[in-house]
Design a protein around this motif. Sequence first.
Motif, PDB file in Angstrom:
ATOM      1  N   UNK A  64     -65.095 -26.868  67.832  1.00 12.98           N
ATOM      2  CA  UNK A  64     -65.305 -26.760  66.383  1.00 12.98           C
ATOM      3  C   UNK A  64     -66.263 -25.613  66.076  1.00 12.98           C
ATOM      4  N   UNK A  65     -67.327 -25.505  66.845  1.00 11.94           N
ATOM      5  CA  UNK A  65     -68.308 -24.451  66.613  1.00 11.94           C
ATOM      6  C   UNK A  65     -67.683 -23.062  66.723  1.00 11.94           C
ATOM      7  N   UNK A  66     -66.844 -22.896  67.726  1.00 11.21           N
ATOM      8  CA  UNK A  66     -66.216 -21.579  67.936  1.00 11.21           C
ATOM      9  C   UNK A  66     -65.217 -21.286  66.817  1.00 11.21           C
ATOM     10  N   UNK A  67     -64.381 -22.270  66.462  1.00  9.87           N
ATOM     11  CA  UNK A  67     -63.327 -22.047  65.480  1.00  9.87           C
ATOM     12  C   UNK A  67     -63.879 -21.792  64.080  1.00  9.87           C
ATOM     13  N   UNK A  68     -64.959 -22.488  63.713  1.00  6.27           N
ATOM     14  CA  UNK A  68     -65.515 -22.358  62.370  1.00  6.27           C
ATOM     15  C   UNK A  68     -66.707 -21.417  62.311  1.00  6.27           C
ATOM     16  N   UNK A  69     -67.127 -20.911  63.464  1.00 10.04           N
ATOM     17  CA  UNK A  69     -68.299 -20.032  63.521  1.00 10.04           C
ATOM     18  C   UNK A  69     -69.496 -20.702  62.853  1.00 10.04           C
ATOM     19  N   UNK A  70     -69.797 -21.897  63.291  1.00 11.64           N
ATOM     20  CA  UNK A  70     -70.887 -22.684  62.720  1.00 11.64           C
ATOM     21  C   UNK A  70     -71.664 -23.348  63.843  1.00 11.64           C
ATOM     22  N   UNK A  71     -72.680 -24.110  63.483  1.00 13.34           N
ATOM     23  CA  UNK A  71     -73.456 -24.877  64.457  1.00 13.34           C
ATOM     24  C   UNK A  71     -73.386 -26.354  64.114  1.00 13.34           C
TER      25      UNK A  71
END
Length: 413
Positions: A329-336
């Motif tokens: 999820x972090x990689x796909x949405x560029x979030x933490x």
Amino acid sequence: MVKLFPQAARDEFVDLVCAGVGLREAGASVGASVNTATVWWRESVGMPLRHARSRLKIAPDASEHVPDEWPAVEQGGVPRRYRSLTKFERGMIQIGHRNGMTYADIGKALGRNKSVVWREVHRNKGPDGLYYASAAHDKAEDRTRRPKPLKLVDNEALCGLIAVWMDDGWSPKLISRMLARYCPEDQTMQVSHETIYQALYVQTRGELRADLAEKLSLRRKKRVPQTRDRKENSPYKDAFKISDRPAEVADRAVPGHWEGDLIIGCDGTAIGTLVERSTRFVILLHLDGDHTAETVAAAMIREMGDLPGHLRRSITWDRGTELADYARIQVALDTKLFFCDPRSPWQRGSNENTNRLLRFWFEKGSNLSAHSADDLRRVAATLNRRPRPTLDLDTPATRLNQLLKAAETTRVA
């Protein structure tokens, strides 16, 4: 005729001996015979004296004491391998405490941590506020004696009161607290919530009605063990903790920080919920068939993927296994993704409050798979058009649109 002495005389006698006065002289100063003085010393301190005029070298100033003069083995104590305090050690605690020594100095002389000495004094001091070694030793032995008598055996009054309150839906913890309030002086009418649970789930641990277990809110057939979070087996051992979250998340001044969780229905059905902290905007995740980590990750990426980058700065979730695929999820949405502490739902306060509002449409115990993706979008839109007191009666949809327009204006400029 037996001569009776006030407690103050015994206290003065012990203080004199602790200060270095001989046993005979200390007894005479308060009018007691040598035999009486010996009994007092044995009952108060319990430490054997080498002879009647033995002077216990205890410095009035804590900084002057010599730990080597308190050898545990030679004075009748036991080697340091035992964890419990010995009678000799309690006697030395009494002597040091009466002579104004600090807990740290007493502990250092005994080879114990100062917290051990502090707990010992505060746990076993008498009603007059003084610490007596012999009484403290007797209390400690009473506490460690096994097996303990069961309070719910042959106690019809207590069992009856517990049953009445449980029939009204009271929890064992609430019952325990109310018993302590209503019967503060009657120890026979006080019981811990753990004892009530044992009586409900463990045979021969009490005399409560067998059907009372069904009155508990979760109606479990057996007790669930209270396991602790094992980091070596946790899928979140390398994840960001909520303590790593930037300070800007807490004050809600910066948009783009979300909180998420699942609403659980019957037969393993669930709906994912996401709430933006500054606008309270809600996104619902349609989980088709299950709420495994793979399914939840795919739904989150699908629903949040169209948001601009500044509106998906972070996501805070609990430690449920449904988000074990957080790295994807972090990689796909560029979030933490940040994870709350175990058993700490209040750390996602906005999400918890929103889930309570969503129960208007998704009742507890219902089959949540009956709601299609379109149904979830309609419910989310309805809730996002609802005025919120926390937004000065503005709506989440209006607040989010303002943020999107501001970002578009900035981009064009």
